[in-house]
Scaffold this motif. Structure first.
Motif, mmCIF file in Angstrom:
data_model
loop_
_atom_site.group_PDB
_atom_site.id
_atom_site.type_symbol
_atom_site.label_atom_id
_atom_site.label_comp_id
_atom_site.label_asym_id
_atom_site.label_seq_id
_atom_site.Cartn_x
_atom_site.Cartn_y
_atom_site.Cartn_z
ATOM 1 N N ASP A 1 26.407 -17.482 25.881
ATOM 2 C CA ASP A 1 25.841 -17.477 24.529
ATOM 3 C C ASP A 1 26.725 -16.700 23.562
ATOM 4 O O ASP A 1 26.818 -17.030 22.377
ATOM 5 C CB ASP A 1 24.443 -16.860 24.542
ATOM 6 N N TYR A 2 27.372 -15.683 24.069
ATOM 7 C CA TYR A 2 28.220 -14.828 23.252
ATOM 8 C C TYR A 2 29.534 -15.505 22.872
ATOM 9 O O TYR A 2 30.205 -15.096 21.940
ATOM 10 C CB TYR A 2 28.505 -13.538 24.037
ATOM 11 N N GLY A 3 29.887 -16.545 23.628
ATOM 12 C CA GLY A 3 31.088 -17.297 23.312
ATOM 13 C C GLY A 3 32.178 -17.250 24.354
ATOM 14 O O GLY A 3 33.251 -17.830 24.170
ATOM 15 N N PHE A 4 31.926 -16.553 25.476
ATOM 16 C CA PHE A 4 32.925 -16.488 26.530
ATOM 17 C C PHE A 4 33.089 -17.833 27.216
ATOM 18 O O PHE A 4 32.157 -18.639 27.265
ATOM 19 C CB PHE A 4 32.525 -15.444 27.577
ATOM 20 N N HIS A 5 34.282 -18.021 27.758
ATOM 21 C CA HIS A 5 34.568 -19.204 28.561
ATOM 22 C C HIS A 5 34.367 -18.835 30.026
ATOM 23 O O HIS A 5 35.173 -18.103 30.609
ATOM 24 C CB HIS A 5 36.001 -19.672 28.321
ATOM 25 N N ILE A 6 33.276 -19.307 30.621
ATOM 26 C CA ILE A 6 32.977 -19.006 32.017
ATOM 27 C C ILE A 6 33.472 -20.165 32.875
ATOM 28 O O ILE A 6 32.814 -21.194 33.006
ATOM 29 C CB ILE A 6 31.469 -18.781 32.246
ATOM 30 N N SER A 7 34.656 -19.994 33.451
ATOM 31 C CA SER A 7 35.245 -21.071 34.251
ATOM 32 C C SER A 7 35.016 -20.871 35.735
ATOM 33 O O SER A 7 35.305 -21.757 36.531
ATOM 34 C CB SER A 7 36.743 -21.172 33.965
ATOM 35 N N PHE A 8 34.494 -19.691 36.109
ATOM 36 C CA PHE A 8 34.275 -19.404 37.525
ATOM 37 C C PHE A 8 33.021 -18.558 37.679
ATOM 38 O O PHE A 8 32.939 -17.453 37.146
ATOM 39 C CB PHE A 8 35.482 -18.667 38.113
ATOM 40 N N ARG A 9 32.047 -19.086 38.388
ATOM 41 C CA ARG A 9 30.816 -18.348 38.668
ATOM 42 C C ARG A 9 31.035 -17.466 39.886
ATOM 43 O O ARG A 9 31.516 -17.951 40.916
ATOM 44 C CB ARG A 9 29.653 -19.308 38.937
ATOM 45 N N PRO A 10 30.714 -16.181 39.797
ATOM 46 C CA PRO A 10 30.921 -15.308 40.948
ATOM 47 C C PRO A 10 30.228 -15.844 42.199
ATOM 48 O O PRO A 10 29.062 -16.241 42.159
ATOM 49 C CB PRO A 10 30.292 -13.985 40.503
ATOM 50 N N GLN A 11 30.966 -15.871 43.293
ATOM 51 C CA GLN A 11 30.422 -16.295 44.584
ATOM 52 C C GLN A 11 29.889 -15.119 45.378
ATOM 53 O O GLN A 11 29.143 -15.280 46.339
ATOM 54 C CB GLN A 11 31.526 -16.995 45.381
ATOM 55 N N GLY A 12 30.287 -13.915 44.978
ATOM 56 C CA GLY A 12 29.867 -12.691 45.638
ATOM 57 C C GLY A 12 30.206 -11.499 44.765
ATOM 58 O O GLY A 12 30.734 -11.652 43.665
ATOM 59 N N SER A 13 29.919 -10.289 45.237
ATOM 60 C CA SER A 13 30.132 -9.019 44.549
ATOM 61 C C SER A 13 29.146 -8.860 43.397
ATOM 62 O O SER A 13 28.166 -9.610 43.285
ATOM 63 C CB SER A 13 31.588 -8.865 44.067
ATOM 64 N N VAL A 14 29.420 -7.892 42.515
ATOM 65 C CA VAL A 14 28.493 -7.588 41.413
ATOM 66 C C VAL A 14 29.196 -7.654 40.066
ATOM 67 O O VAL A 14 28.816 -6.977 39.119
ATOM 68 C CB VAL A 14 27.848 -6.192 41.612
ATOM 69 N N PHE A 15 30.240 -8.505 39.980
ATOM 70 C CA PHE A 15 31.043 -8.580 38.768
ATOM 71 C C PHE A 15 31.211 -10.016 38.283
ATOM 72 O O PHE A 15 31.266 -10.954 39.081
ATOM 73 C CB PHE A 15 32.445 -8.005 39.015
ATOM 74 N N VAL A 16 31.318 -10.139 36.961
ATOM 75 C CA VAL A 16 31.770 -11.378 36.318
ATOM 76 C C VAL A 16 33.117 -11.074 35.678
ATOM 77 O O VAL A 16 33.259 -10.078 34.954
ATOM 78 C CB VAL A 16 30.779 -11.858 35.239
ATOM 79 N N PHE A 17 34.102 -11.911 35.964
ATOM 80 C CA PHE A 17 35.437 -11.766 35.388
ATOM 81 C C PHE A 17 35.592 -12.899 34.382
ATOM 82 O O PHE A 17 35.938 -14.019 34.735
ATOM 83 C CB PHE A 17 36.481 -11.852 36.496
ATOM 84 N N ALA A 18 35.294 -12.586 33.131
ATOM 85 C CA ALA A 18 35.162 -13.626 32.106
ATOM 86 C C ALA A 18 36.416 -13.709 31.244
ATOM 87 O O ALA A 18 37.013 -12.684 30.889
ATOM 88 C CB ALA A 18 33.954 -13.332 31.221
ATOM 89 N N GLU A 19 36.778 -14.942 30.893
ATOM 90 C CA GLU A 19 37.979 -15.165 30.084
ATOM 91 C C GLU A 19 37.627 -15.200 28.603
ATOM 92 O O GLU A 19 36.685 -15.886 28.182
ATOM 93 C CB GLU A 19 38.648 -16.469 30.494
ATOM 94 N N LEU A 20 38.407 -14.484 27.806
ATOM 95 C CA LEU A 20 38.240 -14.522 26.351
ATOM 96 C C LEU A 20 38.697 -15.880 25.816
ATOM 97 O O LEU A 20 39.754 -16.381 26.215
ATOM 98 C CB LEU A 20 39.076 -13.430 25.691
ATOM 99 N N PRO A 21 37.928 -16.502 24.934
ATOM 100 C CA PRO A 21 38.367 -17.768 24.342
ATOM 101 C C PRO A 21 39.670 -17.605 23.575
ATOM 102 O O PRO A 21 39.892 -16.582 22.917
ATOM 103 C CB PRO A 21 37.217 -18.121 23.387
ATOM 104 N N ARG A 22 40.543 -18.572 23.681
ATOM 105 C CA ARG A 22 41.842 -18.507 22.992
ATOM 106 C C ARG A 22 41.659 -18.369 21.482
ATOM 107 O O ARG A 22 42.471 -17.742 20.803
ATOM 108 C CB ARG A 22 42.642 -19.772 23.285
#
Length: 392
Positions: A302-323
């Motif tokens: 909703d904030y505008g991030f590009h989520i290209s990979f949903r975490p499969q494990g752990s407690v983190f999201v590694f989100a890419e900033l839109p170009r």
């Protein structure tokens, strides 16, 4: 006397992550940066620690019961037969177990392969042992292992491979196919493997953690490290372990004793209770964290991030900033702290290799979702008040 400090201490300078953490604390930002829970630890585990303290189990101590339970668990979960009397070193958290493992096997000039992006502590431990970190980049957006790149990274000086799965910062769980590539290479090159499996019980959807040591031919050359911290929400208790063949475990124990002597005694007692939790506990842990993961993914989308990979494990999201935002990870995090009062971690601190795209390492931000519902909702309210791109 500063000039007389060691070379290693001069290299171990505060990272941008630490500096931004101080900024976040100074403004009272909601903490989605650091990977520790802000909700209570399980009641039965806390009660066990309190009972141990009340019983005066407060001196140097090795609690064999931890090793006994872990041995049973590894047989049940991974088909590994390990001797509880000889194959474990109980340490002050996974961090010390990992450091002691590195010190036990790495000589000056030995090369150690790591997958990039990587948790920053590994690098420091290898350098303190006078080893040479060699990074193998994982391929975004799914952070897949490129077998050719991996195999070409080996040299005659390669001594070990480090594997963290589930992975910090990306949330990747290495696939069986990737694990086979790693295991075959370790055997062909006669290398050790050191695994960091602290998120072993925190996986999502159909993903399941497989220990590298469980693959054919790998148990004798693999050092497993893990801890209570993430599974039982007790990151401050500092109880972890290394599991390896008896001669390797003995070397790790000898180093551990010289470093810290013993892990905290009452928390070792409580560990026995934690490690014998019912299956319902682990099911609930996964279910609760899956809800938190989905909440933060929706917030970031909703904030505008590009989520290209949903975490499969752990407690983190590694989100890419839109170009289209034209902003670096550090600038974004700084502004997020100052303007929205929410703290995250700039991704560049996890990268150690260059890429064809020079901005690649500066376009990821790590968010921790191991937080209470109240904390996550507070972060959502604050972020939604900030109209993103043009405010930056």
């Amino acid at each position: 006397m500063e000039g007389k400090l060691s070379e290693a201490s001069r290299r171990a300078v505060p990272s941008p992550i630490q500096q931004l953490s101080h900024l976040a604390q100074s403004v009272g930002a909601v903490n989605l940066a650091e990977g520790f829970p802000d909700f209570p630890a399980p009641a039965h585990v806390k009660a066990a620690a309190a009972a141990a303290i009340a019983s005066d189990l407060n001196q140097y101590r090795h609690v064999q019961g931890i090793c006994d339970v872990l041995s049973e668990t590894m047989k049940r979960e991974h088909g590994l037969y390990v001797d509880p009397l000889t194959d474990f070193a109980i340490c002050c958290g996974q961090s010390e177990a990992f450091a002691a493992a590195v010190f036990a096997i790495i000589d000056p000039g030995d090369e150690v392969l790591l997958f990039d992006p990587a948790y920053e502590t590994y690098h420091t431990c290898i350098e303190l042992a006078r080893g040479i970190p060699v990074y193998v980049p994982l391929d975004p957006p799914s952070w897949t292992l490129n077998g050719d790149k991996f195999l070409k990274s080996f040299t005659s000086r390669t001594k070990a491979v480090i594997l963290n799965s589930p992975h910090n910062p990306t949330g990747k769980v290495f696939s069986k196919e990737e694990l086979l590539i790693i295991s075959e290479a370790c055997q062909e090159k006669d290398c050790f493997a050191i695994t960091d499996e602290v998120y072993e019980y925190i996986t999502y959807d159909e993903n399941k953690h497989t220990s590298l040591a469980s693959l054919p031919g790998m148990q004798e050359r693999t050092i497993i490290t893990s801890s209570l911290s993430k599974t039982y929400s007790v990151t401050g208790w500092r109880v972890g372990w290394a599991c390896a063949a008896a001669n390797i475990a003995a070397a790790i124990r000898n180093i551990h004793v010289k470093l810290t002597d013993s892990a905290p005694a009452p928390f070792q007692e409580a560990a026995v209770i934690a490690l014998t939790s019912t299956s319902d506990y682990y099911k609930s842990l996964k279910k609760d964290y899956a809800v938190k993961r989905d909440f933060i993914l929706q917030l970031l989308t909703d904030y505008g991030f590009h989520i290209s990979f949903r975490p499969q494990g752990s407690v983190f999201v590694f989100a890419e900033l839109p170009r289209s935002w034209q902003i670096s990870d550090i600038d974004f995090v700084t502004n997020l702290i100052q303007n929205a009062g929410v703290a995250a971690v700039p991704g560049r601190g996890f990268f150690h290799t260059d890429s064809d795209d020079q901005s690649y390492n500066h376009r990821y931000v790590r968010f921790a979702f191991c937080k209470s519902d109240e904390t996550l909702e507070a972060a959502a309210r604050k972020m939604r008040m900030l109209a993103v791109p043009h405010r930056f």
